[in-house]
Design an enzyme around this catalytic site. Structure first.
Site, short mmCIF file in Angstrom:
data_model
loop_
_atom_site.label_atom_id
_atom_site.label_comp_id
_atom_site.label_asym_id
_atom_site.label_seq_id
_atom_site.Cartn_x
_atom_site.Cartn_y
_atom_site.Cartn_z
N VAL A 133 0.80 -1.23 0.00
CA VAL A 133 0.00 0.00 0.00
C VAL A 133 0.83 1.28 0.00
O VAL A 133 0.28 2.36 -0.16
CB VAL A 133 -0.97 0.04 1.20
CG1 VAL A 133 -2.05 -0.99 1.07
CG2 VAL A 133 -0.23 -0.08 2.52
N TYR A 134 2.14 1.18 0.18
CA TYR A 134 2.95 2.39 0.16
C TYR A 134 2.93 2.98 -1.24
O TYR A 134 3.42 2.38 -2.20
CB TYR A 134 4.39 2.09 0.58
CG TYR A 134 4.56 1.70 2.04
CD1 TYR A 134 3.51 1.79 2.95
CD2 TYR A 134 5.78 1.24 2.52
CE1 TYR A 134 3.67 1.43 4.27
CE2 TYR A 134 5.95 0.87 3.85
CZ TYR A 134 4.89 0.97 4.72
OH TYR A 134 5.05 0.61 6.04
#
Length: 343
Positions: free
Chosen positions: A52-53
């Protein structure tokens, strides 16, 4: 740089890991590659990311860096995570076998590697049976897609349950837990740290500078401005800033950190990091950096040696407020008992 084993595994990691949440979000690809180069040159070998970064961009940036430096893949211990939404469909989130299968394969593709050294469940999933998640992780180890696994943001009972389920089924056991931990946030010492020590789990603290408060950049009753995360984007946490600013304990801790830093000719960040790296069960402290200068400054903590008196003073002034049973005298008595040879 010092090196330690990754929890109860035989893998060896540097005492300071490189967190890459800024890659693709607050640092460009060129800046991110420069940070990675400098980190490796300083002796660091542990890189932590997550799907998700920057919606997968962080992993892609690391993947292109590794592709351009094939020799680095043999040096680096690579960690990633899966659990949070990577799409809008009902199965695009969680720790089910269905979601994790796709999440892991997508991370491997973005990172352009055949194996992720440490794969972590990014948080507890109240919907999926824990047995399902653990069986998936065990299968991923057996297939060679991951070498080890761990968790992030688990509570003490959740961690202990996972460890004993894995042992009962003869599955691979978790080796790490990634919690928020700093001089300002020590509540995990009541149960999570003891649970980790009991299971041989290595801690990988995130936000070791308390969201920038322990860097010395914030001043009492002065809203953040300039080159700080809150200064550049006040909307991201100004209410939290107000609460921490109004708490006298915050400033007692910061003042003591600054006092000790002055005695060593260091800066507050280095003192806060050095204290944390020496706490029980900590395998590696995750450093976030937006610039090479910021990284170099924080990595100097690896050379800082605080005295026993300074460590005790920092621990005393930052002691968590736990005064209600069973987190008061009983917890303090348990923490005070030490066995020779134990961390």
């Amino acid at each position: 740089m010092q090196y330690r084993t990754l929890g109860n595994s035989g893998a060896v990691v540097s005492s300071y890991a490189l967190g890459t949440m800024t890659f693709g979000a607050e640092a460009t690809e060129e800046q991110s590659h420069a940070i990675l180069d400098d980190y490796l040159a300083a002796g660091g070998n542990f890189i932590d990311t997550a799907d998700v970064y920057a919606a997968g961009v962080s992993e892609e940036i690391i993947g292109r860096w590794l592709a351009a430096r094939p020799e680095a893949r043999d040096e680096v211990v690579l960690a990633s995570k899966g659990r949070f939404p990577m799409g809008t469909a009902p199965n695009d989130v969680g720790t089910s076998r269905r979601h994790l299968t796709r999440a892991l394969d997508d991370s491997l593709r973005r990172l352009d590697v055949e194996q992720i050294d440490l794969y972590q469940l990014h948080a507890w999933d109240p919907v999926t049976p824990l047995e399902e998640s653990l069986r998936f992780l065990n299968d991923a180890v057996s297939s060679g897609k991951i070498a080890y696994y761990g968790f992030s943001n688990f509570l003490g009972w959740q961690l202990t349950k996972a460890v004993h389920l894995a042992r009962a089924h003869g599955w691979s056991e978790p080796v790490t837990l990634q919690p928020q931990y700093s001089l300002l946030v020590r509540e995990i010492e009541s149960e999570i740290v003891p649970a980790s020590l009991d299971a041989g789990i290595g801690l990988l603290p995130w936000s070791p500078l308390g969201g920038g408060w322990l860097s010395g950049k914030y001043k009492r009753d002065q809203p953040p401005t300039g080159v700080t995360r809150l200064g550049e984007n006040p909307d991201r946490g100004m209410e939290a800033w107000k609460g921490r600013n109004a708490d006298p304990r915050t400033w007692e801790i910061i003042e003591e950190v600054e006092h000790i830093a002055g005695r060593h000719g260091a800066n507050p960040s280095q003192v806060a990091l050095a204290w944390l790296a020496d706490q029980p069960a900590v395998s590696s402290v995750i450093l976030g950096a937006r610039t090479t200068e910021q990284l170099a400054d924080n990595l100097e903590a690896a050379e800082l040696r605080l005295t026993e008196g300074e460590m005790m003073r920092l621990s005393e002034v930052s002691r968590p407020r736990v005064g209600v049973y069973p987190y008061g005298p009983l917890a303090q008595e348990q923490r005070s008992r030490k066995i020779d040879g134990g961390r």
